[in-house]
Each structure stands twice: as structure tokens, then as C-alpha cells.
Scaffold this motif. Structure first.
Motif, PDB file in Angstrom:
ATOM      1  N   ALA A  11      96.101  27.750  43.109  1.00  0.00           N
ATOM      2  CA  ALA A  11      96.270  26.733  42.170  1.00  0.00           C
ATOM      3  C   ALA A  11      96.052  27.526  40.637  1.00  0.00           C
ATOM      4  O   ALA A  11      96.638  27.348  39.770  1.00  0.00           O
ATOM      5  CB  ALA A  11      95.935  25.357  42.317  1.00  0.00           C
ATOM      6  N   GLU A  15      99.294  28.649  38.919  1.00  0.00           N
ATOM      7  CA  GLU A  15      99.582  27.319  38.203  1.00  0.00           C
ATOM      8  C   GLU A  15      98.768  27.019  36.969  1.00  0.00           C
ATOM      9  O   GLU A  15      98.977  26.157  36.345  1.00  0.00           O
ATOM     10  CB  GLU A  15      99.713  26.277  39.102  1.00  0.00           C
ATOM     11  CG  GLU A  15     100.707  26.483  40.263  1.00  0.00           C
ATOM     12  CD  GLU A  15     100.800  25.189  41.179  1.00  0.00           C
ATOM     13  OE1 GLU A  15     101.610  24.393  40.939  1.00  0.00           O
ATOM     14  OE2 GLU A  15     100.040  25.363  42.369  1.00  0.00           O
ATOM     15  N   ARG A  20      96.226  21.158  40.097  1.00  0.00           N
ATOM     16  CA  ARG A  20      97.565  21.292  40.593  1.00  0.00           C
ATOM     17  C   ARG A  20      97.560  21.159  42.253  1.00  0.00           C
ATOM     18  O   ARG A  20      98.417  20.830  42.766  1.00  0.00           O
ATOM     19  CB  ARG A  20      98.359  22.549  40.158  1.00  0.00           C
ATOM     20  CG  ARG A  20      98.516  22.449  38.546  1.00  0.00           C
ATOM     21  CD  ARG A  20      99.720  21.233  38.183  1.00  0.00           C
ATOM     22  NE  ARG A  20     100.700  21.502  39.173  1.00  0.00           N
ATOM     23  CZ  ARG A  20     101.688  22.352  38.486  1.00  0.00           C
ATOM     24  NH1 ARG A  20     101.866  22.817  37.421  1.00  0.00           N
ATOM     25  NH2 ARG A  20     102.889  22.282  39.366  1.00  0.00           N
ATOM     26  N   ALA A  21      96.440  21.505  42.795  1.00  0.00           N
ATOM     27  CA  ALA A  21      96.184  21.716  44.232  1.00  0.00           C
ATOM     28  C   ALA A  21      96.587  20.252  44.751  1.00  0.00           C
ATOM     29  O   ALA A  21      97.074  19.651  45.750  1.00  0.00           O
ATOM     30  CB  ALA A  21      94.944  22.169  44.683  1.00  0.00           C
ATOM     31  N   ASP A  24     100.251  18.858  43.605  1.00  0.00           N
ATOM     32  CA  ASP A  24     101.300  19.555  44.423  1.00  0.00           C
ATOM     33  C   ASP A  24     101.896  18.907  45.694  1.00  0.00           C
ATOM     34  O   ASP A  24     102.965  18.618  46.033  1.00  0.00           O
ATOM     35  CB  ASP A  24     100.907  21.006  44.943  1.00  0.00           C
ATOM     36  CG  ASP A  24     101.026  22.002  43.751  1.00  0.00           C
ATOM     37  OD1 ASP A  24     101.523  21.654  42.637  1.00  0.00           O
ATOM     38  OD2 ASP A  24     100.454  23.176  44.001  1.00  0.00           O
ATOM     39  N   ALA A  27     104.118  16.181  44.514  1.00  0.00           N
ATOM     40  CA  ALA A  27     105.465  16.757  43.976  1.00  0.00           C
ATOM     41  C   ALA A  27     106.290  17.230  45.367  1.00  0.00           C
ATOM     42  O   ALA A  27     107.574  16.819  45.408  1.00  0.00           O
ATOM     43  CB  ALA A  27     105.073  18.262  43.366  1.00  0.00           C
ATOM     44  N   LEU A  28     105.585  17.617  46.570  1.00  0.00           N
ATOM     45  CA  LEU A  28     106.313  18.049  47.642  1.00  0.00           C
ATOM     46  C   LEU A  28     106.759  16.602  48.240  1.00  0.00           C
ATOM     47  O   LEU A  28     108.098  16.357  48.661  1.00  0.00           O
ATOM     48  CB  LEU A  28     105.128  18.455  48.672  1.00  0.00           C
ATOM     49  CG  LEU A  28     105.038  20.057  48.646  1.00  0.00           C
ATOM     50  CD1 LEU A  28     103.917  20.482  49.437  1.00  0.00           C
ATOM     51  CD2 LEU A  28     106.220  20.809  48.808  1.00  0.00           C
TER      52      LEU A  28
END
Length: 555
Positions: A11, A15, A20-21, A24, A27-28
Motif C-alpha cells: 500500500a 498507493e 489504503r490497505a 481497498d 473499494a473491492l
């Protein structure tokens, strides 16, 4: 911890933000079917496609007519980097590597056990703050229980469990598990068969009934058997092109010739071809029963909830009235001299050298002395085999050894891959290192480094729910108490140099070792035969891994 570190590092690097880990995941979950279709239209286009057709024969087989010649792509210029060459400091000025740190005291769970009225043993180990649980069902029959001439039957049966069960097709089983965010694994070891699933903790109640259906009511259809057979044969065909696989399998047969372990665990081309749907069904009916099974639940789950869910999913599984089949017994130890076997593979680019001999049971009180001795011999880059064969002499990319302690005495194996012409030298170096283990005790630093490595590897394995579940499952199959996970580290650290030396003298006896070399024999057979006049030369075309002699019958 290792997995978390990799995710966080990725991450940060890709990113620019460790947080962001977490983002994410959300987001998935927000990805829609329309998003998938949009990306597929953008990237999965014909002008991006490459098709590679591979043929192993001497001449290419044209497919769909002759293709026009393809001009070679121009070689881009290589930019020269003006940088001074780095010269290593003189040995006297180099800094020594840091010593091993103090042993880490791992915080290990205390597994709880309960046996259901139908005889199913349930082990629950709460171990993590991550909301995951791994469930593994163990059956007390594995490769050692394969009938004669049907090597691979236990593994084939386990592999077919998820290919349809309780009215679901293979696709429907996969969809049901994947819909829970889970993944199924199944297969056999020498002493047991396992089927397992890892899911989020709040999905365990839905996953266990699927696991129960797979184990109790598999379809085991002839159609799925044929698919699995073809896949296994394809995998084995590729594997048996490698000298290392051939030497490893031949050593297994040589060491345990005629015994329950004396065959290839996953089967051979001949034995896989003989297995029928009736054989698979008979093996399942005989061995898959609650009173010879253990269910392990490891992860974010407390024991009482685990026992309750196990009762709901498996409580109505009825044990047959007859007792389980008797476990196979090993034949008496043979008085025959160890064998030196060469499997001739004309044209092989390298030779594989394997030295193997019988070892001890996992339940043997000497196990920890043996595992420490083996780690000194070949359990890492700085262990003796690799130091002598690779680092000092450059004869291999890697040399190692393994101790495979099973329910019955297993075996210890030393192996390396080398140039064909160097095979005789590597054989002698391996035998000399086995001999030295019993007369040259490990120094304090050497012993401490190897014990620290062992304890650290064990701890890293137990930090995941799957690693913990697999370890407890292996203990269940081998009749080892679950509390052993708390004794492993202290038991390893307690081994002294004298104990390791004494066990090595008994365990690593060159006079008992079978030697197998697989490679292009013309490059090394004269030198090896001069040392071992009774050497057995077996052309690859005559090798029979189903026979204790390793030879196909004449005619």
C-alpha cells in the motif's frame, strides 16, 4: 504478521498511503458487475492477446496451418551506467553479522477438546484478533492405507470431495463457498486425509454445513473422477520430466519397499489409470466416519461456540456399527543392503542426488533431538550441507535435508541438484556430512542459530489461522496432544549439542542409506560404479514406481 507487513508495504509503495490497505477492502466491495464489464471491454481486447502453443517433441506441430515468419523485434540499445565498481573490504575490516537475538516467547493458544456423542473429536483454538476461522476435518486414513496397486487412492478420494456433494454440482459447491468469501482445500497426507475451509468468523455457521456435506455426502461421480484423473496424470507427466522428482519418488520406494509408505503418495501413471469410481466409493465408505475423525477450528472463535457449531453440522453423522478398518502394518525391517540406484535420463541437463534412510516416529521421545540435528545438517542456507556443497564448492544452487517423521517411522532425506559430471562428488560430500554429524558436534553459535531458526519458523506458521489449524490437524492424525504446540519452542531450545550429536549418530548412518541419482548416466556412471560396484542402472523407460524393485517386469 508477515502477511500484514506485505500488505502495508504494498500500500505504501504502490498507493502512497498505508491506510489504503483498509480502504481497498471497501473499494473491492463496491465493485459492480458493470464495473467488471467496463474494465473487460477496455483491457481484454484481441490486440492485447498473446497465444503460446508449446510442443515438447523434436518437431513443431502446425496448428491451423503454417504461420508466416515473424520478424525478430529490434534489440533496444542498452544504456551504459557510469558507476565505479564496488570492491569488497578486506576480510579483517568486514563487520561480522549480528548474532541471533534472544528466543521470542510466542503467545500460543490453549486448545480445548470435546468429543461428540458420535465419536467425532472437536478441537477449538482461539488465536487471533483477525475475524477469520479455519476449519479442517481430518480422517484417520491416508496414503499409507492405499490398497496394493492403487497408489494415490486416498489423495484422489479427498480431491473429489468438493467436486459435487449433497445434490450440488462441483460448480455449485464452489459458488456456495466462494459466496461466503471462503476457499476449500482437500488432499491426503501419508497418515490422514483432510478437507478444510477458511472463512470470516461470522460466516462459519454457514460454512460448516457445506463442509459436512462434502465429507459425508460427496457425489464421487465417474465424470468428475475422469476429470481429476486427467489433471493428475498431466501434472505427473510434467513432474516426471524432472530429475529431482524422479529421484525423490524412487528413494521413497527404495526406503519403504513393500511397506505402507513404499509408493508415490499421489499415485503413478499406472495406478491412477486403475482407480475406478467403485474404488473411490469403497475407500470413502470404509474410512470417512465420525469415530475416526477430528474437526479442528482455529481463529477468532471461542471454544463453546465452536463446539456448538460442530454439533449442529456434524452431530447427526452416525458411526457404523463395525469398528474402523485396521491400520496397515509395516513389514519387518529388511536385512538387505541399502541400494545405490541410477535412473538414466539421457539428455537431462542436470542430475539430482538423493540420499535417504529410515527415521523415527513423530511421537518418539527423541523427536526434538532429531529435528535439531537435521536442521544443523540441512535446514537452511547456512546449514552444513548447503555450506559444503553450494557455498564452499559451488556444485549446486542448493542442498538441504528434511526429517519426515510420521505415525510410523518416516525417513530423512538429503538432496541436491548438480551438474551431471559432479554427481559422484556430491554423493560423497553428502555421505561425509551425514557421517560428520555423529562425530563433530555443533558449536554453540551454530546450534543456537539453528534452534532459533526452528522456533521462529514454527511460530510464523502458527500466526495464521490456517497454519495453526493445519498444525493441530497434523497432531491429531499423528496421535499427538494439541498441547504440543506450547511445548515445541521450549523443547527445541532445551536440546544440547551432545544430545543432537548422539541422535545424529543414530539417525544419519551412511551405512543404512539408499542413494538415488537421476540424470544423464553417461556423464557420471563410470566414476560412480567404480565406487559402488553393485550399482543398479535403470533406464528411465524401464522405471516402475509401483514395484519395490523399481523395474518393470521383463517382457
Amino acid at each position: 504478521m508477515e502477511g500484514r507487513g506485505q500488505v502495508l508495504g504494498q500500500a505504501i509503495e504502490l498507493e502512497g498511503d498505508a491506510h489504503r490497505a483498509d480502504a481497498d477492502i471497501a473499494a473491492l466491495q463496491a465493485v459492480s458487475a458493470a464495473d467488471v464489464q467496463r474494465v473487460a471491454r477496455q483491457y481484454l481486447t484481441d490486440d492485447r492477446r498473446m497465444v503460446i502453443l508449446y510442443h515438447a517433441g523434436p518437431e513443431p506441430i502446425p496448428v491451423g496451418g503454417r504461420s508466416p515468419p515473424v520478424a525478430a523485434a529490434p534489440t533496444p540499445p542498452v544504456a551504459e551506467v557510469a558507476a565505479p565498481a564496488a570492491a569488497p573490504a578486506p576480510p579483517a575490516e568486514r563487520q561480522p553479522p549480528p548474532p541471533p537475538g534472544p528466543p521470542v516467547q510466542a503467545a500460543l493458544p490453549a486448545p480445548a477438546e470435546r468429543t461428540l456423542p458420535n465419536g467425532l473429536k472437536v478441537i477449538v483454538a482461539r488465536s487471533t484478533d483477525i475475524p477469520l476461522v479455519t476449519a479442517v476435518l481430518n480422517i484417520g486414513a491416508g496414503g499409507a492405507d492405499d490398497p496394493k496397486a492403487l497408489a494415490g487412492l486416498a489423495d484422489m478420494t479427498a480431491s473429489l470431495l468438493s467436486r459435487g456433494a449433497a445434490g450440488r454440482t462441483a460448480e455449485e459447491v464452489a459458488q456456495a463457498v466462494e459466496g461466503l468469501g471462503g476457499a476449500l482445500q482437500a488432499g491426503a497426507t501419508w497418515d490422514g486425509s483432510q478437507v478444510g475451509v477458511t472463512v470470516l468468523a461470522d460466516k462459519l455457521g454457514a460454512a460448516l454445513p457445506i463442509l459436512a456435506d462434502i465429507a459425508r455426502r460427496p457425489t464421487l461421480s465417474p465424470q468428475e473422477l475422469e476429470i481429476q484423473r486427467r489433471q493428475s496424470l498431466d501434472d505427473l507427466t510434467v513432474e516426471l520430466q524432472e530429475p529431482g522428482a524422479i529421484a525423490r519418488y524412487a528413494a521413497q520406494v527404495a526406503v519403504f519397499a513393500g511397506g505402507p509408505y513404499g509408493h508415490v503418495l499421489g499415485g503413478t501413471p499406472a495406478s491412477l489409470g486403475r482407480i475406478t469410481a467403485a474404488d473411490v466409493r469403497a475407500f470413502h465408505d470404509a474410512w470417512y466416519r465420525p469415530d475416526d475423525a477430528v474437526l479442528v477450528l482455529a481463529g477468532d472463535i471461542d471454544p463453546e461456540r465452536g463446539f456448538a457449531l460442530a454439533e449442529q453440522a456434524f452431530g447427526d453423522w452416525t458411526a457404523p456399527a463395525a469398528p474402523p478398518p485396521a491400520a496397515p502394518t509395516a513389514p519387518p525391517a529388511s536385512a538387505a543392503a541399502p541400494r545405490v540406484i541410477v535412473v538414466d535420463l539421457p539428455g537431462a541437463g542436470q542430475a539430482s542426488v538423493t540420499v535417504a534412510e529410515p527415521a523415527i516416529r513423530r511421537a518418539d521421545p527423541r523427536y526434538y533431538q532429531a529435528v535439531v540435528a537435521n536442521t544443523v545438517l540441512g535446514g537452511g542456507y547456512s546449514a552444513r550441507l548447503n555450506a559444503e556443497i553450494r557455498i564452499k564448492r559451488g556444485l549446486s544452487y542448493g542442498a538441504d535435508s528434511s526429517l519426515d517423521a510420521r505415525r510410523e517411522p518416516g525417513m530423512v532425506v538429503a538432496s541436491a541438484q548438480t551438474r551431471n559430471e559432479a554427481a559422484p562428488q556430491v554423493v560423497e560430500l553428502m555421505l561425509d556430512q551425514l557421517r560428520q554429524m555423529g562425530v563433530a558436534p555443533a558449536g554453540a553459535d551454530e546450534l543456537e542459530a539453528r534452534k532459533t531458526s526452528l522456533a521462529g519458523e514454527y511460530g510464523r506458521n502458527l500466526e495464521t489461522t490456517e497454519g495453526l489449524a493445519r498444525t493441530l490437524s497434523a497432531y491429531a492424525v499423528l496421535d499427538i496432544a494439541p498441547s504440543e504446540i506450547g511445548r515445541y519452542g521450549p523443547s527445541v531450545q532445551a536440546v544440547t549439542a551432545g544430545q543432537a550429536e548422539a541422535e545424529a549418530a543414530a539417525l544419519f548412518d551412511p551405512a543404512r542409506a539408499d542413494i538415488v541419482v537421476a540424470g544423464d548416466a553417461k556423464a557420471f556412471i563410470p566414476a560412480l560404479k567404480a565406487k559402488y560396484p553393485n550399482l543398479e542402472l535403470i533406464p528411465a523407460a524401464e522405471l516402475d514406481l509401483d514395484s519395490p524393485s523399481l523395474r518393470k517386469p521383463a517382457g
